[in-house]
Design an enzyme around this catalytic site. Structure first.
Site, mmCIF file in Angstrom:
data_model
loop_
_atom_site.group_PDB
_atom_site.id
_atom_site.type_symbol
_atom_site.label_atom_id
_atom_site.label_comp_id
_atom_site.label_asym_id
_atom_site.label_seq_id
_atom_site.Cartn_x
_atom_site.Cartn_y
_atom_site.Cartn_z
ATOM 1 N N LEU A 139 0.819 -1.205 0.000
ATOM 2 C CA LEU A 139 0.000 0.000 0.000
ATOM 3 C C LEU A 139 0.859 1.264 0.000
ATOM 4 C CD1 LEU A 139 -2.556 -1.207 2.702
ATOM 5 C CD2 LEU A 139 -2.793 -1.343 0.222
ATOM 6 N N TYR B 278 1.539 10.752 -12.175
ATOM 7 C CA TYR B 278 1.135 9.806 -11.134
ATOM 8 C C TYR B 278 0.594 8.536 -11.781
ATOM 9 C CZ TYR B 278 -1.599 7.864 -7.260
ATOM 10 O OH TYR B 278 -2.127 7.032 -6.307
ATOM 11 N N LYS C 124 2.039 4.620 -11.592
ATOM 12 C CA LYS C 124 1.203 3.510 -11.134
ATOM 13 C C LYS C 124 1.129 2.419 -12.203
ATOM 14 C CE LYS C 124 -0.179 4.493 -6.957
ATOM 15 N NZ LYS C 124 0.164 3.595 -5.813
ATOM 16 N N ASN D 207 -11.763 6.849 -5.805
ATOM 17 C CA ASN D 207 -11.658 7.716 -4.628
ATOM 18 C C ASN D 207 -12.076 6.939 -3.382
ATOM 19 O OD1 ASN D 207 -11.176 10.572 -5.837
ATOM 20 N ND2 ASN D 207 -12.841 9.728 -7.062
ATOM 21 N N PRO E 117 -43.107 9.435 41.914
ATOM 22 C CA PRO E 117 -43.956 8.477 42.645
ATOM 23 C C PRO E 117 -45.427 8.924 42.704
ATOM 24 C CG PRO E 117 -41.881 8.758 43.795
ATOM 25 C CD PRO E 117 -41.882 9.762 42.683
ATOM 26 N N GLY E 118 -46.324 7.966 42.433
ATOM 27 C CA GLY E 118 -47.749 8.206 42.537
ATOM 28 C C GLY E 118 -48.373 8.932 41.358
#
Length: 398
Positions: free
Chosen positions: A63, A118, A122, A147, A309-310
């Site tokens: 890589l 480039y 490659k 990409n 509560p209640g």
């Protein structure tokens, strides 16, 4: 199996190495391969280590590469030259293990890539590996990446998606000259899945029709089969939707396998610490509190109700809206009565035995905290988000 990863500290290398470690350490049990050693080689690794790793590797992921040099002459040295050195080390040790290399669609030298230094570097690296394979019989796996995007990708470098995610997450400006420009995007997890498939000899092959990969099981090249073609405008629109989620509470539609799902995960990985948490609006009164947690476009919303509560909450019914009441803490009683009927349905509920109770359309309902000291905490799901213009809620005591 010993794995050599060159460019190990880059975007793809880091994601791949972490996945390899999960397999090695038996954290990922979805793969049948056994990994013993992972040799991580990068630009700052002593050069002599490459020869050592090449002597022991059972599979090589190359890589390493140059994509933003100060001088364009460095393309050939960094992309072609390093592969030549790597293959020479493998030859020296008569190591015929499989070699995967990361190339680029720019190696087609077609269209806007014509004349690219480039791309030329490659392409030269590709041909070198193919010749090496022909000479030695080693498996050559050449991937031309489109990409890439995903977590840990460096912004303001060579990924528009990474830059957009980083800047929008951090409140920085972005620039889009032409929103209609379309990108072919490959998500990092899809790429890593493909590379792990290659380790198991299950890689996907293709040929090229211009710059487009065409799946072909006998193809010369290898390919990650899942990519997404998206315009810059669509990317920015989604990112702005993600940015607004803490204020709207609306979770965008992110179907399994969709670009939106992958982009949302990518965006979140760029959030600064101060945006990782955000306040929710608690509606507090003497009875307790009610807080909306999450909304969706088409599948309703989730809220949490805390009753003292209640206290009795509810005492209303809906025509079409229905809900789940899920008590997660405390002790309570849920009551329902069909409109026009005298029969009351009673459901005693407790955080000690969590269950979901349907609030049925056409039934008035309530929830009573039976405790004298403990709050009753209820997670509530409604099949539609609350619309104040059409609340579909009518008071009636159970």
């Amino acid at each position: 199996m010993n794995i050599l990863v060159t460019g190990a500290y880059g975007f793809v290398g880091k994601n791949l190495c972490e996945s390899l470690k999960n397999i090695r350490d038996n954290k990922d049990k979805t793969r049948s391969i056994r990994i013993d050693e992972i040799y991580e080689y990068d630009i700052n690794t002593p050069e002599e280590y490459l020869d050592l790793y090449a002597s022991k590797a059972d599979f090589v992921f190359n890589l390493a590469g140059v994509n933003r040099p100060k001088d364009e002459s460095e393309f050939m040295k960094g992309n072609f030259g390093f592969i030549d050195t790597l293959l020479a080390s493998l030859k020296k040790h008569n190591n015929k293990c499989p070699v995967m290399i990361s190339s680029s669609v720019q190696a087609t030298l077609l269209g806007r890539y014509a004349g690219s230094d480039y791309g030329k570097s490659k392409l030269a690296g590709e041909e070198l590996v193919f010749e090496y394979s022909k000479e030695t019989g080693a498996r050559a796996l050449v991937y031309r990446f489109p990409n890439l995007f995903g977590k840990w990708c460096r912004p303001n470098y060579n990924s528009a998606v990474a830059t957009f995610c980083n800047n929008i997450a951090n409140g920085l400006p972005i620039q889009v000259n032409d929103p209609s420009v379309q990108l072919e995007l490959l998500y990092i997890d899809d790429l890593v899945d493909e590379m792990l498939d290659a380790l198991e000899c299950k890689e996907h092959h293709c040929d090229y029709d211009g710059v487009n990969a065409v799946i072909n099981e006998n193809g010369r090249y290898c390919v990650a089969p899942v990519t997404h073609k998206v315009t810059l405008g669509e990317i920015v629109e989604l990112l702005n939707e993600f940015k607004n989620q803490p204020s709207t509470l609306v979770v965008p539609e992110i179907p399994n396998g969709s670009f939106a799902k992958k982009l949302y995960s990518t965006y979140l990985s760029y959030l600064p610490k101060e945006k990782v948490s955000f306040p929710l609006k608690m509606n507090v009164d003497a009875r307790g509190s009610f807080t909306e947690l999450i909304k969706t476009k088409n599948c309703g919303q989730v809220s949490v109700n805390i009753s003292k509560p209640g206290i009795t909450r509810g005492q209303h019914w809906h025509n079409t809206k229905w809900e789940f009441f899920i008590v997660v803490s405390g002790h309570g009683l849920i009551q329902m009565r069909k409109i026009g009927s005298d029969e009351v349905l009673n459901f005693e509920v407790s955080g000690e035995k969590i269950e979901a109770i349907h609030m049925l359309p056409g039934y008035t309902h309530n929830i009573i905290n039976l405790s004298e000291a403990e709050d009753l905490v209820t997670v509530m799901y409604a099949n539609e988000s609350f619309d104040p213009a059409k609340p579909d809620t009518f008071f009636e005591i159970v």
